[in-house]
Design a protein around this motif. Structure first.
Motif, short mmCIF file in Angstrom:
data_model
loop_
_atom_site.label_atom_id
_atom_site.label_comp_id
_atom_site.label_asym_id
_atom_site.label_seq_id
_atom_site.Cartn_x
_atom_site.Cartn_y
_atom_site.Cartn_z
N VAL A 175 -6.21 -6.19 -3.21
CA VAL A 175 -5.25 -5.17 -2.75
C VAL A 175 -4.12 -5.83 -1.97
CG1 VAL A 175 -4.98 -3.06 -1.39
CG2 VAL A 175 -7.11 -3.47 -2.65
N MET A 176 -4.48 -6.74 -1.09
CA MET A 176 -3.48 -7.39 -0.25
C MET A 176 -2.56 -8.30 -1.06
SD MET A 176 -5.78 -8.25 3.13
CE MET A 176 -4.34 -8.66 4.12
N ASN A 177 -3.07 -8.81 -2.18
CA ASN A 177 -2.28 -9.74 -2.98
C ASN A 177 -1.44 -9.03 -4.05
OD1 ASN A 177 -3.05 -12.15 -1.70
ND2 ASN A 177 -4.92 -12.30 -2.91
N ARG A 178 -1.51 -7.72 -4.12
CA ARG A 178 -0.69 -6.99 -5.09
C ARG A 178 0.79 -7.06 -4.70
NH1 ARG A 178 -3.50 -3.43 -8.47
NH2 ARG A 178 -1.72 -2.01 -8.59
N GLU A 179 1.64 -7.07 -5.69
CA GLU A 179 3.08 -7.21 -5.47
C GLU A 179 3.61 -6.12 -4.54
OE1 GLU A 179 6.80 -9.00 -5.80
OE2 GLU A 179 4.82 -9.71 -6.50
N GLU A 180 3.14 -4.89 -4.73
CA GLU A 180 3.66 -3.78 -3.92
C GLU A 180 3.19 -3.83 -2.47
OE1 GLU A 180 0.26 -1.89 -6.45
OE2 GLU A 180 1.72 -3.52 -6.60
N ASN A 181 2.26 -4.74 -2.17
CA ASN A 181 1.77 -4.86 -0.79
C ASN A 181 2.23 -6.15 -0.11
OD1 ASN A 181 0.39 -2.39 -0.93
ND2 ASN A 181 -1.42 -3.35 -1.82
N LYS A 182 3.24 -6.78 -0.68
CA LYS A 182 3.75 -8.01 -0.09
C LYS A 182 4.27 -7.80 1.33
CE LYS A 182 6.15 -10.96 -2.39
NZ LYS A 182 7.19 -11.59 -3.24
N ASP A 183 4.71 -6.57 1.61
CA ASP A 183 5.22 -6.29 2.94
C ASP A 183 4.14 -6.41 4.01
OD1 ASP A 183 4.08 -3.98 1.65
OD2 ASP A 183 4.83 -2.77 3.32
N LEU A 184 2.87 -6.16 3.62
CA LEU A 184 1.77 -6.33 4.57
C LEU A 184 1.64 -7.79 4.99
CD1 LEU A 184 -1.06 -4.08 3.05
CD2 LEU A 184 0.29 -3.64 5.11
N LEU A 185 1.74 -8.70 4.01
CA LEU A 185 1.63 -10.11 4.32
C LEU A 185 2.88 -10.60 5.06
CD1 LEU A 185 0.02 -11.56 1.06
CD2 LEU A 185 -1.04 -10.42 3.01
N ALA A 186 4.04 -10.05 4.69
CA ALA A 186 5.27 -10.43 5.37
C ALA A 186 5.22 -10.05 6.84
CB ALA A 186 6.47 -9.78 4.69
N ALA A 187 4.59 -8.91 7.12
CA ALA A 187 4.46 -8.48 8.51
C ALA A 187 3.59 -9.42 9.33
CB ALA A 187 3.88 -7.06 8.56
N LEU A 188 2.72 -10.14 8.63
CA LEU A 188 1.86 -11.13 9.30
C LEU A 188 2.46 -12.53 9.26
CD1 LEU A 188 -1.65 -10.05 7.95
CD2 LEU A 188 -0.48 -9.31 10.04
N ASN A 189 3.64 -12.64 8.72
CA ASN A 189 4.36 -13.92 8.63
C ASN A 189 3.55 -14.95 7.83
OD1 ASN A 189 6.56 -15.64 9.13
ND2 ASN A 189 5.61 -16.51 10.95
N ILE A 190 2.97 -14.51 6.74
CA ILE A 190 2.26 -15.41 5.83
C ILE A 190 3.25 -15.94 4.80
CG2 ILE A 190 0.47 -15.56 4.04
CD1 ILE A 190 -1.17 -13.58 5.62
N PRO A 191 3.36 -17.25 4.64
CA PRO A 191 4.34 -17.83 3.70
C PRO A 191 4.17 -17.31 2.28
CG PRO A 191 3.39 -19.52 5.11
CD PRO A 191 2.59 -18.28 5.35
N GLU A 192 5.26 -17.27 1.52
CA GLU A 192 5.22 -16.73 0.17
C GLU A 192 4.38 -17.57 -0.78
OE1 GLU A 192 8.98 -15.83 -1.46
OE2 GLU A 192 9.48 -14.29 0.03
N ASP A 193 4.22 -18.87 -0.48
CA ASP A 193 3.40 -19.72 -1.36
C ASP A 193 1.93 -19.69 -0.96
OD1 ASP A 193 4.03 -21.00 1.00
OD2 ASP A 193 4.18 -22.99 0.11
N TYR A 194 1.55 -18.69 -0.18
CA TYR A 194 0.15 -18.48 0.18
C TYR A 194 -0.29 -17.11 -0.33
CZ TYR A 194 -0.42 -22.53 3.26
OH TYR A 194 -0.54 -23.80 3.76
N GLU A 195 -1.58 -16.98 -0.57
CA GLU A 195 -2.16 -15.69 -0.91
C GLU A 195 -3.46 -15.52 -0.15
OE1 GLU A 195 -2.98 -15.63 -5.07
OE2 GLU A 195 -4.65 -17.04 -4.95
#
Length: 223
Positions: A175-195
């Motif tokens: 769920v967290m790795n879905r494209e539409e949920n990238k904002d969740l990871l961005a809010a945690l400042n996780i780099p784009e080359d990480y999943e």
């Protein structure tokens, strides 16, 4: 009574209340003396750890988290690349949003384990734990999943050793790795080359599950 005597009496009264409170807290602590050596303590920690799916609402302090993370980052990794990003989330708004995203993703799907109960009122994919840990892996590192598994175990054992409970959470990873949920990871400042590789629910345990069967026949010694 003049002003200065009044202030002194207030300070004395506050000190008495504080001492009584501290004594009450000490009385509630159950003292347990460990009689084994350090080796036995480590081994016992491994076999007494359980996956916890019921947590108390008690807060986990940043000092406790710092202690766990101290031991987490000493996990070995291939070529010492340390191909992980760790985020310890206590923000209730973010956690609520994550749970809502999972519930939306889960509609019409079938799951095993506790996730199968997602239709129940008040369901929480992280078991209402006060702390949610995200372990993300470097997508460009072919062995980063293995390294994240090692640091996961360090966190589980360090938390158990300090009296906290944990539960690894794999169902919410896709769920967290879905494209539409990238904002969740961005809010945690996780780099784009990480999943996201794995997640952990962390808190004070409100249960003590029994040990489940272990299959010794899966181990063979070749001489």
């Amino acid at each position: 009574m003049n002003y200065f005597k009044y202030i002194a009496m207030r300070h004395l009264f506050s000190l008495i209340i504080l001492l009584i409170t501290l004594q009450s807290c000490q009385d509630e602590v159950v003292t347990k003396t460990y009689t084994g050596d350090s080796q036995k303590a480590i081994l016992d920690n491994m076999i007494t750890r359980r996956a916890i799916r019921k947590f108390t609402p008690q807060n986990v302090s940043n000092a406790q988290i710092d202690t766990i993370m101290k031991y987490a980052i000493y996990a070995p990794s291939s070529l010492n690349k340390q191909p992980w990003q760790i985020r310890v989330v206590k923000n209730e708004q973010w956690l609520t949003e994550l749970n809502n995203r999972f519930l939306k993703y889960a509609e019409g799907k079938t799951f095993q384990g506790s996730a199968a109960n997602y239709k129940e009122p008040g369901f929480s994919i992280f078991h209402h734990a006060p702390v949610f840990i995200v372990i993300a892996r470097d997508k460009n590192n072919p062995v980063s999943s293995l390294d994240c598994g090692i640091i996961l175990q360090n966190i589980l054992l360090a938390a158990h050793a300090t009296g906290l409970g944990t539960c690894p959470l794999g169902t919410v990873v896709p769920v967290m790795n879905r494209e539409e949920n990238k904002d969740l990871l961005a809010a945690l400042n996780i780099p784009e080359d990480y999943e996201v590789a794995i997640n952990i629910a962390l808190g004070y345990p409100a249960e003590n599950p029994p040990v489940k069967e272990r299959y010794t026949d899966k181990i063979k010694i070749i001489e």
